[in-house]
Design a protein around this motif. Sequence first.
Motif, short mmCIF file in Angstrom:
data_model
loop_
_atom_site.label_atom_id
_atom_site.label_comp_id
_atom_site.label_asym_id
_atom_site.label_seq_id
_atom_site.Cartn_x
_atom_site.Cartn_y
_atom_site.Cartn_z
N SER A 1 0.79 -1.45 -0.44
CA SER A 1 0.01 -0.01 0.19
C SER A 1 0.11 1.56 0.06
CB SER A 1 -0.71 -0.14 1.23
OG SER A 1 0.05 0.49 2.50
N VAL B 1 -0.83 10.80 0.36
CA VAL B 1 -2.62 11.33 0.24
C VAL B 1 -3.00 9.95 -0.87
CG1 VAL B 1 -3.73 13.14 -0.66
CG2 VAL B 1 -1.56 13.16 0.35
N GLY B 2 -4.31 9.65 0.16
CA GLY B 2 -5.03 8.63 -0.50
C GLY B 2 -4.07 7.62 -0.70
N THR B 3 -3.94 6.91 -1.87
CA THR B 3 -3.25 6.20 -2.58
C THR B 3 -2.64 6.04 -3.20
OG1 THR B 3 -4.60 6.24 -4.64
CG2 THR B 3 -5.27 4.31 -3.04
N THR B 4 -1.72 7.41 -2.94
CA THR B 4 -0.34 8.08 -3.82
C THR B 4 0.69 8.64 -2.34
OG1 THR B 4 -1.19 8.59 -5.42
CG2 THR B 4 0.62 9.33 -5.43
N THR C 1 2.34 5.20 -6.76
CA THR C 1 0.40 5.16 -6.61
C THR C 1 0.12 3.50 -6.52
OG1 THR C 1 0.10 6.56 -8.27
CG2 THR C 1 -1.58 5.01 -7.79
N GLU C 2 -0.46 3.42 -5.03
CA GLU C 2 -1.36 2.27 -5.18
C GLU C 2 -1.55 1.23 -6.23
OE1 GLU C 2 -3.96 1.45 -2.31
OE2 GLU C 2 -2.62 2.36 -0.45
#
Length: 143
Positions: free
Chosen positions: A83, A103-106, A125-126
């Motif tokens: 992740s 931040v979020g998936t990044t 990025t995931e």
Amino acid sequence: MKKQAGFTLIELVMVIVILGILAAVALPKFVNLSGDARKATLAGADGAMRSAANMAHAAALAAGSSVVTIEGTAYTLVNNYPSAANIATLAGVNGTGYVATVVGTTATIQVAGAATPASCQVTYTEAAAGAAPTIPAPVNTGC
């Protein structure tokens, strides 16, 4: 009578002028070494993130599970890849010399001390379903 030996004032001034010219030519070679070092550090972080993602993916495939234990720590993977919250730890780029933000998936890894931090970074990025994570080439114009 004894003859005195030594350097004249003109000879000493000429030596100082020559040393000044040499220093002026050599100084620019050493000024940008810190920028080059930060670029190399960023390239190392990029490689470490790519390797960590592939290593975790291989461990997930071998274990047949989305939870893998690497160096004694259990990590929950997203689509069999790390992740964004875990990639910096897995890659070893979350300590001194780096600034890691998620931040979020990044996840964004910046080199500490860069002239323009946003221009001296690598992002992760995931992974989306059925795809590998996105790790574009590092941005190193502001290192």
